[in-house]
Every structure is written in C-alpha cells, then in structure tokens.
Scaffold this active site. Sequence first.
Site, mmCIF file in Angstrom:
data_model
loop_
_atom_site.group_PDB
_atom_site.id
_atom_site.type_symbol
_atom_site.label_atom_id
_atom_site.label_comp_id
_atom_site.label_asym_id
_atom_site.label_seq_id
_atom_site.Cartn_x
_atom_site.Cartn_y
_atom_site.Cartn_z
ATOM 1 N N THR A 3 -34.858 11.247 21.955
ATOM 2 C CA THR A 3 -34.098 11.123 23.194
ATOM 3 C C THR A 3 -32.816 10.342 22.918
ATOM 4 O O THR A 3 -32.570 9.301 23.505
ATOM 5 C CB THR A 3 -34.986 10.484 24.269
ATOM 6 O OG1 THR A 3 -36.223 11.201 24.312
ATOM 7 C CG2 THR A 3 -34.344 10.563 25.649
ATOM 8 N N HIS A 4 -32.049 10.833 21.972
ATOM 9 C CA HIS A 4 -30.812 10.156 21.578
ATOM 10 C C HIS A 4 -29.633 11.115 21.733
ATOM 11 O O HIS A 4 -28.939 11.411 20.777
ATOM 12 C CB HIS A 4 -30.915 9.650 20.130
ATOM 13 C CG HIS A 4 -32.057 8.709 19.901
ATOM 14 N ND1 HIS A 4 -32.505 8.363 18.655
ATOM 15 C CD2 HIS A 4 -32.840 8.033 20.764
ATOM 16 C CE1 HIS A 4 -33.525 7.525 18.761
ATOM 17 N NE2 HIS A 4 -33.751 7.308 20.037
#
Lengths: 594, 260
Positions: free
Chosen positions: A520-521
């Site tokens: 989730t970057h």
Amino acid sequence: MPDKTLPKTDVVIIGGGWTGLTAAYELAHEGQRCVILERGNHRHDATSFGAPEEHDELKYALRATHMMDVRKSTLTFRNDTSQRALPMRRLGSFLPGEGLGGAGIHWNGQLWRPLPSDLEMRSHYENRYGAQFIPEDLSVQDWGVTYDELEPHLDFFEKICGAAGYAGNLNGEKRAGGNVFEGPRQNEYPNPAMKQPVSSTKFGKAAERMGLNPFPFPSANVTQKYENPYGAQLHPCAYCGFCERFGCGYFAKADPIICVYDRIKEHENFEIRFQSTVMRVEKSADGRTATGVTYIDADGLEVFQPADIVCMNAYALWNVHLMLVSGLGEPYDPETRTGTVGRNYSYQTIASVDAFFEKEIITNPFMGAGALGVIVDDYNGDNFDHSDLGFVGGAYIACKQYHGRPISYQPTPEGTPRWGAEWKRAVRENYLHHADMVVHGSSMSTPGNYLDLDPTWTDAYGRPLLRMTFNFPDNDRKMAEYVTNRAVEIAQNMENVTSVASSNLAAVGSDYTVVPYQTTHNVGGAIMGTDRNTSVVNRYGQMWDHHNVFVFGACLFPQNLGYNPTGPLMGLAYWTLEHLKNDYLANPRPLMDA
Amino acid sequence: MKSRTLKTCVGLVLLAALAPIPAMVGAQDTSTPAVGALESRLDDERTLFAATISDTPPDDDLLELGRLVAMGGAENVGSGMACITCHGGQGAGDGSGAFPRLAGLPGWYSYKQLNDYASGDRPNEVMTGIAQRLTEREREAVATYYAVVQAPIHRPLGEVDQGLMQWGGQLAAVGSAEKGIPACVNCHGPQGTGNPPSVPYLAGQYANYMAYQLQLWKDGVRDNDPMDVMSAIAEKMSAEDMRAVSEYYRRVENPETTGE
C-alpha cells in the site's frame, strides 16, 4: 447549491489518518479551529481491535474489513494508454484505509527515514555519475527539501511512535549494528530494537559473514512501556502476529488513534465529523484560493464548510482525485507533458525470497510483528555503485517474521504442487522451518505513468473515477532483478538452509496488475518541488496555484524511494506544519515565489 | 504424537515410581486423584511446557515427584512447608488474597513463577524462601502436578455490586478507550481461559489475589511477566478498576479453568 452552509472555520482537514490528525493537533494548539472530515466511522484500539475477535484472519486480512469500501469509490486501471481502463472492484495490490486513523490502523509499523541522497535524487545521480546517467524515459526529480531540513521532523515522528531500533549514524558517528548508510540522527531511537526470531538472526549472521551490514528493522511496534511527546502511553508489543491488516488492541503498534487522536479529541479547537465524504474543494471567484469544501454528511445532505485553510490529508490517490474533480491545479497531459496534477505517479517493486531450513531449525513463525526482522540496506538507494548497472534506485532486503497465520502463511519449497495431498504435506513439513525475505524496492517516475479522470466510469456520487495508468519501467525491473539476486545469495549463505525460492512481482516480461497484493505504497501524483511547471505543491507542501491549500502524504513524493512511506511522509507533514504555523498563519501568501 | 509418547513414558514407570510411597497408591476414596487419573491429563496443553522447553519427554516419575513436593516431601527436606498447607492438595487455594488457585495453571507458568520467586524477580516473603529450597526438577514436578489437578469452585461466591460487575466485564471485554486500558481478553483469551504456556487463566481465580497482583504491578513490585506488559496496564487502573475486573473474573464460569 449545497443543502446547507455552515459557519466558517479556520482550518478544514480532509481525512482523519496520520497526517490529518497530526495537522489538527498542531494547528489546534496554535489557536486554529480545526474541523476534520472523515468518510469512515469512529473506532478505537480498546473497543474495536481487541483480540481474540480481532485475530480473525478471514474477516480482517482477507475480507479487508478495516479498509476502504470499493463499492462506493474506487479507481480504474490500465497498463498504458493503448488500453481501456477498467474499475478495480476488489482491493488487491494495495489497501487504502477508511475510518478513524485511516491506513495508519492496519499498517505494519515499518518506520523509515529517507536517505539524504533519496531527497536530491536527480542532482545526486548527476553529480556522482554524470548528467546523462539517468535514463531519458525517467522523470526523476529532487524533492526540494533536504534531509537536514527534515531530520528534526523525522526525529519527532519517531518519538510520537516510540520507535524501536538502533541508530547506525548518530550525529555523524557510524555504528555497527545500525544502518550505517542512513543520514545522521540527532538522537538514538526512543526504544530499544525488537527481539529477533531465529530466521532473521540466521539471515543477519549470513549477511555479516558476506561483509554486509545487517541491522534490526526500524519499528513502530513498541518494545517497552513508553509515553510519547503528546502524552500517549504505549505498551510493549506481545509479538502476536496480527499487525498488517489488523488494528492493535495491545496499544503496542503506534497508530494515529492512540498516539494523536486521544490526545487532541477533547481540545476546544478540535472537531471531527464522521461519515463525511468530501466531494470537492471549492475555489474563490478569482481561482487563487480555496473557500472551503463541500461534503456529503452522515444524513446524505450536501454541506458546504467554509474555511480559511484547506488541508488535504486523504490517501495519496484520493488527494489527487479530489484535486482533479475540484479543478485544483492543472491536470497532467502525457501527450504534451504539460500540467502537473496526476504527474509522476509511482509505486514500489516487491520481490520475495523463501529459504527452507533443516528440520532441527524451528522458526515459530506465529511469534511475529509487523516490523520484526533484520535488514540489509547495502543495495538500497545509492548505497552501492550504480556505474555499470544500467539502472537507478535500489531496495532493502528484509528477513522478516510478520505472522504465521493459517490462511496466508503456507510456505512451500519450489516444485511443490499448488494443491492436494502433496501440498498439504509440504505445508506441514515446512511451516516451522522457513525464512521469509522481501526485496522492497524503489520505483521511478516516468512520463507515461500518471493519474487522471476516467472518461467512462463514475463513483457512487457521480464523480468520474480516478484512472491509474501504470507499468513498472524497465529501470525498476532491472533494479528488482539485481537486488533479488543479491537476496538469493544471502539466503544461500544462511546456515542449515536446504532450498531457496524467489518470486519477483516486477519481473522483466510481466505487467503490473492491481490483483495480487504488493504493497500500500502508492506515491506521487501531487508532487512537491521547486518548479511550478513540474510540481503541484512547493517545497512546503503548499499548492502553487492556491496558496491556502496544503497537501500532505505520499502523493508528494516525486518518485518512490526504496523505503516504506509513512516515516518520510510524516517528516514532510511536520515540516509543512512548521512553516504553516510559524510563517503562513501570520501572513497568508505563497511561501515561495513561482 | 508428542502427547502419546509422553503418556506412554509416564505409564511405563508407574510401577517403579509408586513403590516408595505406597500410601499414595490407589487412594481412590480420598480427594487426591490417583496417578493414573492425573496421567490421563498430561497431554493437556496446559502441561506442555515440559515439551516446549525441551525435546526430551519428561522423566517417568515427574508427576509422582510433583505430588510428593506438594505434600511437603522433597530432597532438601522439601521447601520446609508443604504447598498443600496453603494451596490445598487440589490447588484450590483460598480467598484471602495470598493463596491463589493453582489447579490447572499452565505448567510452564507455575514453573516460571517458582523460578522468579527463587531469584527475587517476583519478590514474596513466603514464596521466595520456599522456591529457593526446591531443586530445579522439583519446581518442574510440582508445577506439572498442579497443572493437571482439578479443584471445583464452591458456590455461591457472595454478593457483589452489579454496577461493579458490569464495569469489570467491560474492562475484561473491551478495556477502556478513555483510560487507554487494553482488554484482558487480548491475552487472557475469551472467558478468561488463559493462553498457555505463559498467560495464566483468570476465570475462577480469587478476586482478592488478582486485585492484589494488579496493585503490585502498578507499584512496580512485580514485573516478571513477558515484556512487563502488566505494569503498563495496571498503571492506568484505579483501585476500583482492579476490584471490578477481579470480582468479574472470579465469577466467570469456564469449564476449562474451574473444572465444572
């Protein structure tokens, strides 16, 4: 026309996660009346995240109960402009949050600082390797802010989290056992490093024998009882193995609720409204400032909240979406390469390496934590000579022990069938004898990877969906392959290892997809810089085009570094807030000349 | 597989082990369970500490020795004091607050407490001296013995304010967001079952004992739990919080810990 217009507030803050709650804390104490609009619900570590209920892998890890509801809003995705983008109808590659605390609730707590050279990426590479070194198809930029400027803010956020680790560079003094490549720290970590399990200890020993520099994962899983500068009291981590995708009922993983929200919620200048989804930021008649935001409240009414300052603290992707649907800034056009909003979206390369041990080595993977492990940073950023490698960037190699959960932790050696009795036997035989390594790499921005509005699909409110056009540039694929090979070498050098397997999600010849979980970057799209033609906000996080709009989060990153974004983006948040409080409030104006 | 081996090993030596203490053998009519009955509970996860700290199965006469130590007989004239004097032969303890229930506590947990009493990590005027006079193996044995005995709870348990019970139940289930107290169930499990080998049960334990221990954690006298997490929790609790949660857990009916 909105259904109702509320009295004006000083600051309206979009999103109640790490950056939004922190902005509210800092600005409320400056006498600013702050209103946070959070699209999700209230929740709390004590009442919402307690085991044993929370330790439900199916409900939280697989069905993503703490995360955003893609039935209301999502994005569309394609690899390149020749394709037609389609909506992402389930969460997969990345897991944005929703509700109090945002994605800061279900993070792992891996708390990094950027390397000094990461923040001056273009000038650093050009100085070291020559002006032609960065390939032409990369739109790599400097951030416009230096490590020395951010250091006090990175330091402060580590104190907010009660970070656990061992400094590898204390005021310029390199210390073995820490990250010797990191920039100088003015202080040691507030808490001692985590206790290491068997697998990562063996990894560290192998790396050391190979002349590398292993060190414990910098962690926001707190290792002893601790009070942060806001007065929040955190407890030691129990190594329960339920960090990422879960909230922490032990008060042990630093999160925005216990670290910030609990310490500001009673303040007279603080207000948070739940189930309040911001539709757009409103602009003044001359377009030079924002006048407030329009949102749908819990009763479904459209409400206008006027404000002197608008802080955009949504998740990286949704900040960009809000700018596009509000007409803030100029949208990026990949044909002409003009405009800035949506430009330089980038991601993160992820590869995994598995090592399997002889049976007498028992790894007990269920004793895990989100930031538990040992790191080798020798191949990250520009910590190694890139002269003959044909790529920029790098990755850290972590031997980690996050969890041993029954559904998701089923390590099997290469050649094992993917189902059936043989597979079951292999899982049984290897569950306790496995080392789990990740190669967590940078991702460079390119002119062809960007975010814009989808021409076809709309969300539940009738707004066009955000459209993501992304594939890993060849640069990243080369980098990921190179560092993955280094990780395999370390794995092969670990004692008692019987076999090694690897898998690279940014492999040459494969396309990025939004389906398998990666990380989730998501970063970029509203990037910071010193030139208004190539950035959305100036080096203080202030929009070039609308000086009373301040932007927070990983959407500011001009390209992604090899580290997890929470530490760097919170350093930027405190940097922005310092200038907002000490400079802008007394004299609202553009803080940089365009 | 492991438990079967363990059982077999214990079974093999019963004859030899019983010889020196004939009075204990086959005493079916007393309240002390016979070794055969205890043996059947050895594969209970609560006793598995012996299997987790070493791959060697426990010695054949461990259980017999454990019962002997409990009765006050051991190498160095035992502890000088028999466990049963205060904790009872079944590990029932009493409600004074000084003598907790031992019946069914995880073997590893009790063993660690004895070591901590002996080393002073858990200071206690009575238990420190007793534990110091037990050999390593006697500590292991008596901890195993009390892990497998059962002590039913005698009811009624007395009147308690319903508001206090309500608050105690709330602290147990969801903690307190206002005070930053995590819920007991996080570690001690649903219904206060405990989480062997290192986390003891709470259901059925004496209220006075639990409230006193919480106070000791708060005062910094006791800090021998993993990561000292209980101090961080107890420091946030008022005397009333401690009383409430202790009275609550005393009354939780849980067949796994109260044998009912």
